[in-house]
Design an enzyme around this catalytic site. Structure first.
Site, short mmCIF file in Angstrom:
data_model
loop_
_atom_site.label_atom_id
_atom_site.label_comp_id
_atom_site.label_asym_id
_atom_site.label_seq_id
_atom_site.Cartn_x
_atom_site.Cartn_y
_atom_site.Cartn_z
N GLU A 1 -3.60 -0.04 8.09
CA GLU A 1 -2.28 0.49 8.91
C GLU A 1 -2.53 -0.13 10.41
O GLU A 1 -3.52 -0.18 10.92
CB GLU A 1 -2.27 1.93 8.94
N ASN B 1 -7.33 2.12 9.81
CA ASN B 1 -6.11 2.11 10.46
C ASN B 1 -6.35 2.26 11.96
O ASN B 1 -6.98 3.12 12.60
CB ASN B 1 -5.30 3.57 9.85
N GLU C 1 -7.18 8.43 5.95
CA GLU C 1 -7.47 9.30 7.45
C GLU C 1 -7.89 10.52 7.18
O GLU C 1 -7.13 11.69 7.68
CB GLU C 1 -6.20 9.28 8.37
N TYR D 1 -4.27 2.13 16.10
CA TYR D 1 -3.26 2.10 16.95
C TYR D 1 -3.43 1.93 18.46
O TYR D 1 -2.44 1.30 18.79
CB TYR D 1 -2.51 3.30 16.45
N HIS E 1 -2.78 11.00 0.61
CA HIS E 1 -1.92 10.78 2.06
C HIS E 1 -1.44 12.05 2.43
O HIS E 1 -0.14 12.16 2.89
CB HIS E 1 -1.13 9.59 2.04
N ARG F 1 0.96 -1.28 0.05
CA ARG F 1 -0.11 -0.30 0.00
C ARG F 1 0.89 1.18 -0.03
O ARG F 1 1.57 1.55 0.99
CB ARG F 1 -1.07 -0.03 1.40
C1 GBH Z 1 -1.13 7.29 10.76
O1 GBH Z 1 -1.84 8.30 11.32
C2 GBH Z 1 -1.11 7.80 9.53
O2 GBH Z 1 -1.84 7.29 8.24
C3 GBH Z 1 0.71 7.52 9.10
O3 GBH Z 1 1.08 8.42 8.06
C4 GBH Z 1 1.21 7.66 10.38
O4 GBH Z 1 2.90 7.55 9.82
C5 GBH Z 1 0.93 6.44 11.10
O5 GBH Z 1 -0.18 6.67 11.45
C6 GBH Z 1 1.63 6.62 12.46
O6 GBH Z 1 1.40 8.02 13.30
O7 GBH Z 1 -3.02 10.79 20.01
O8 GBH Z 1 -2.89 9.31 21.89
O9 GBH Z 1 -5.00 10.24 21.29
C7 GBH Z 1 -2.11 7.79 12.76
C8 GBH Z 1 -2.58 9.33 13.55
C9 GBH Z 1 -2.79 8.29 15.78
C10 GBH Z 1 -3.76 10.00 15.18
C11 GBH Z 1 -3.37 8.07 16.85
C12 GBH Z 1 -4.69 9.92 16.27
C13 GBH Z 1 -4.68 8.94 18.57
C14 GBH Z 1 -3.88 8.57 19.73
N1 GBH Z 1 -3.37 8.99 14.61
N2 GBH Z 1 -3.85 9.23 17.32
S1 GBH Z 1 -3.70 9.93 20.67
#
Ligand code: GBH
Length: 478
Positions: free
Chosen positions: A381, A305, A176, A307, A131, A83
């Protein structure tokens, strides 16, 4: 209940697509080559104080010149999909708010070459059309606050779909839009660095519109490809589920991050509670009759995505407000949410400070499967930032990252078990790269990049992931 680490089955569905992901500005470099003009991220990263250590994407991973090597790396790891995103300013470098301008053949050739290289290696390309690297000229005319940006995006999408649509399996309209709108136009921590809550909501709408126009263009010009969108949905929980005020705080942020996109894209309307919650910020008069029909396009797939989890509570206005989103003091991405508090959770975190809880991944996949019946799902992601622990052998021994990937893949299996049609998983990221406002200080790659020499070295996590992909089966981490 604790995070799931022992799913019922360890086997992934037949044909599960094992991939990795990157994004143009984060890896390509070569920002002035082959006719490319500046994007908002060039401007932002070159503005002092915006990116940690003054880092920019000028060189990044030099992926633009190392595509063959990087595809060979993926092939050696046994990955079956890649991707990547297309940098809009490489394709139509002279776009203005009113006209797309000439197509830059050298830009298209670069991506066509990458696609050919991937196909030859048996790797299915998944192309993200946006992106975050908006052509600067469009921002100068209003950026995502101006609906012409969405119109031009639809035209640009048609150009890319025509050029690559015979070989690309999946087109993802946007990555996103939450980040593009709220981090870029309300919090100001991403390009273009504006801190205007009303503009962020206009951006939300025009990104939704851009999605619809691009989805339509891809359908028309690349009829054999899947049409998808990637959202960073949040898993929001109330600190005290018996407190109406906390539950309402969770509803509010769910509206602003999740339903403001899912509503129009899947159901053809904005949720009325979101419109009400934000009515002091904007009257939403940028929404025109007919926009809803444009935004709601049939989708083949939705990419998630994911995290980290989020827990919120109602803020009484007394005492110091906590902030797990890192925006407690400055401008907030959370428009009209002054009375919502984001809690610092106990337990493990990544180097970003993001809490780890894989349950959010399965919950969100299951939610999508209910809300979008018949639509395939991808994890587009997932991954973690971790400091380098380099062994005597010169290899990064990133056991924390491997454990993170293991537990999140177990959560994918849980979702599949529960009926979610998850067709693939793309680890973020193939390579260490330019981590936006954090520059090169944060490393998300399963492959280490030495920024002096541009040498690529697979980390332990890449080796583990490679074995998982080869067996289509979740393996223990040791
Ligand atoms: C993605 O963004 C992007 O698509 C990518 O380009 C980037 O490199 C990757 O993730 C890693 O960052 O701030 O503690 O509340 C993710 C962006 C991550 C924004 C989680 C909101 C919430 C956690 N998001 N964040 S917090």
């Amino acid at each position: 209940e604790p995070p799931t680490s022992e799913p019922v089955t360890t086997r992934f569905p037949e044909g599960f697509l094992w991939g990795s992901a990157t994004a143009s500005y984060q890896v390509e470099g070569a920002v002035t080559e082959d006719g490319r003009t500046p994007s908002i991220w060039d401007t932002f990263s070159h503005t002092p104080g915006k990116v940690q250590d003054g880092d920019t994407g000028d060189v990044a991973d030099d992926h633009y010149h190392r595509v063959r090597e990087d595809v060979a790396l993926m092939r050696d790891l046994g990955l079956r999909s890649y991707r990547f995103s297309v940098a809009w300013p490489r394709i139509t470098p002279h776009v203005t708010a009113d006209a797309l301008g000439d197509v830059e053949q050298r830009g298209l050739d670069f991506y066509a070459g990458l696609v050919d290289e991937l196909m030859a290696a048996g790797i299915a390309p998944a192309v993200t059309l946006y992106h975050w690297d908006l052509p600067q000229a469009l921002e100068d005319a209003g950026g995502w606050t101006d609906r012409r940006t969405a119109e031009r995006f639809g035209e640009y999408a048609a150009v890319v779909a025509r050029a690559l649509g015979d070989r690309v399996r999946t087109f993802i309209t946007l990555n996103e839009p939450w980040c593009a709108a709220y981090l870029g136009y309300a919090a100001g921590v991403h390009a273009p660095g504006r801190t205007e809550p009303a503009s962020a909501l206009a951006a939300v709408h025009h990104l939704n519109l851009a999605h619809g126009l691009a989805a339509r263009a891809v359908r028309e010009h690349a009829p054999d490809a899947e049409v998808a969108v990637t959202l960073n949905l949040g898993w929001f929980r109330a600190e005290d589920p018996t407190s109406d005020a906390d539950v309402d705080a969770a509803r509010r942020v769910d509206g602003l991050q999740n339903r403001v996109f899912l509503g129009p894209m899947l159901h053809g309307e904005y949720p009325s509670d979101v419109l009400e919650d934000t009515c002091e910020v904007t009257d939403w008069s940028f929404v025109r009759v007919g926009d809803a029909d444009v935004i709601r396009q049939p989708l083949d797939a939705v990419g998630l995505n994911y995290y980290s989890p989020t827990v919120v509570r109602h803020w009484t206005g007394v005492g110091q407000k906590q902030s797990a989103d890192g925006h407690g003091d400055g401008a907030s991405p959370w428009v009209a949410c002054d009375d919502v508090e984001f809690l610092e959770l106990p337990g493990p975190r990544t180097e970003m400070g993001w809490s780890i809880d894989p349950r959010g991944m399965s919950e969100l996949l299951l939610r999508l499967s209910r809300e979008a019946p018949g639509v395939d799902l991808y994890v587009t992601e997932n991954g973690m930032a971790a400091p380098d622990v380099v062994g005597d052998d010169g290899v990064v021994h990133d056991a924390d990252r491997t454990a993170y990937l293991h537990d999140h893949l177990a959560a994918v299996l849980d979702a599949v078990e529960g009926g979610a049609p998850v067709k693939g998983y793309f680890v973020w990221s193939l390579l260490d790269n330019f981590e936006w406002a954090y520059g090169y200080s944060k490393r998300f790659g399963v492959v280490h990049v030495d920024y002096e020499t541009q040498a690529r070295t697979p980390k332990d996590s890449a080796r583990w992931y490679s074995r998982v992909a080869a067996g289509n089966e979740l393996l223990p981490t040791a």
